[in-house]
Scaffold this motif. Structure first.
Motif, short mmCIF file in Angstrom:
data_model
loop_
_atom_site.label_atom_id
_atom_site.label_comp_id
_atom_site.label_asym_id
_atom_site.label_seq_id
_atom_site.Cartn_x
_atom_site.Cartn_y
_atom_site.Cartn_z
N LYS A 21 0.94 -1.04 -0.22
CA LYS A 21 0.03 -0.04 0.06
C LYS A 21 0.87 1.22 0.19
CE LYS A 21 -3.97 -2.25 0.65
NZ LYS A 21 -3.85 -3.22 -0.58
N ARG A 58 2.43 4.98 1.07
CA ARG A 58 2.57 5.63 2.24
C ARG A 58 1.47 6.63 2.46
NH1 ARG A 58 8.83 6.73 2.41
NH2 ARG A 58 8.30 6.85 0.09
N ALA A 83 -1.67 6.44 1.70
CA ALA A 83 -2.98 5.83 2.14
C ALA A 83 -3.24 5.96 3.69
CB ALA A 83 -2.99 4.64 1.37
N THR A 84 -2.15 5.84 4.24
CA THR A 84 -2.11 5.70 5.69
C THR A 84 -2.05 6.96 6.44
OG1 THR A 84 0.16 5.31 5.90
CG2 THR A 84 -1.69 3.15 5.72
N SER A 85 -2.04 8.03 5.60
CA SER A 85 -1.48 9.35 6.43
C SER A 85 -2.86 9.93 7.00
CB SER A 85 -1.17 10.38 5.23
OG SER A 85 -2.11 10.42 4.45
N ASP A 86 -2.76 10.64 8.13
CA ASP A 86 -3.76 11.46 8.71
C ASP A 86 -4.48 12.56 8.12
OD1 ASP A 86 -3.53 9.35 10.71
OD2 ASP A 86 -2.14 10.53 11.95
N ARG A 126 1.52 11.68 9.32
CA ARG A 126 0.62 10.52 10.27
C ARG A 126 1.51 10.56 11.38
NH1 ARG A 126 1.64 5.57 7.39
NH2 ARG A 126 3.63 5.18 8.46
#
Length: 188
Positions: free
Chosen positions: A36, A38, A40-43, A64
């Motif tokens: 995935k 990086r 996609a998982t950020s805040d 993140r």
């Protein structure tokens, strides 16, 4: 790790899935499918400007847990339209580098070691030295009595990591201090 099955060979996957040219999902490994980005998982995504040169390319900074995880070109930027040069694309390394110095370091004259100073002390030292150099080398008039109102004890050499706004403020500061030797790497 699961055992490898001959039915998972890429050539067999190509014919089973109908992807005969081998350019689709049949040739993608399981590891690649599980990867995935990086981003996609950020805040949050914060708009910023590249810190390197005076062009002002737009950046999207992906964050993140209050830590920068990725920096990409901002497609909404009218200047760069989502593109970054190699330095701008690597600016995430500038932020997260383990070797990044975040303290003010000072080495006294003829000392061998650096010491850490707080920002207030370092700023006061710089201001004192600037004023002393200005006072010591001030030229009010030349030998004919013509006004000069300058100092030859202060010079500035800017670099490519300084943007337009910083260059503008540095030029104003040093001109107000009486310096005339103000140069930038871009003109040299």
């Amino acid at each position: 790790m699961a055992r490898f099955s001959p039915l998972e060979w890429p050539v067999l996957r190509q014919f089973r899935s109908g992807d005969v040219s081998g350019r689709g999902p049949s040739v993608t490994s399981g590891k690649t499918r599980a990867t995935k980005p990086r981003t996609a998982t950020s805040d949050a995504v914060v708009k910023s400007v590249c810190p390197y040169c005076a062009v002002g390319c737009g950046q999207n900074v992906f964050v993140r847990d209050n830590k920068v995880v990725q920096i990409e070109g901002d497609p909404d930027s009218p200047i760069s339209r989502g593109r970054l040069c190699p330095k701008g694309a690597a600016s995430e390394q500038l932020v997260n580098s383990a070797g990044r110095v975040t303290d003010v370091l000072y080495r006294a004259p003829r000392a061998k070691d650096w010491q850490t100073l707080d920002l207030e002390t370092a700023t006061d030292m710089i201001a004192d030295r600037l004023l002393e150099a200005r006072r010591k080398h001030w030229q009010d008039t030349d030998e004919n009595g013509s006004p000069l109102r300058r100092t030859m004890g202060i010079a500035s050499l800017g670099g490519a990591t300084i943007d337009n706004e910083e260059n503008y403020l540095i030029k104003k500061l040093f001109t107000a201090a009486g310096a005339i030797q103000i140069e930038n790497q871009a003109r040299i």
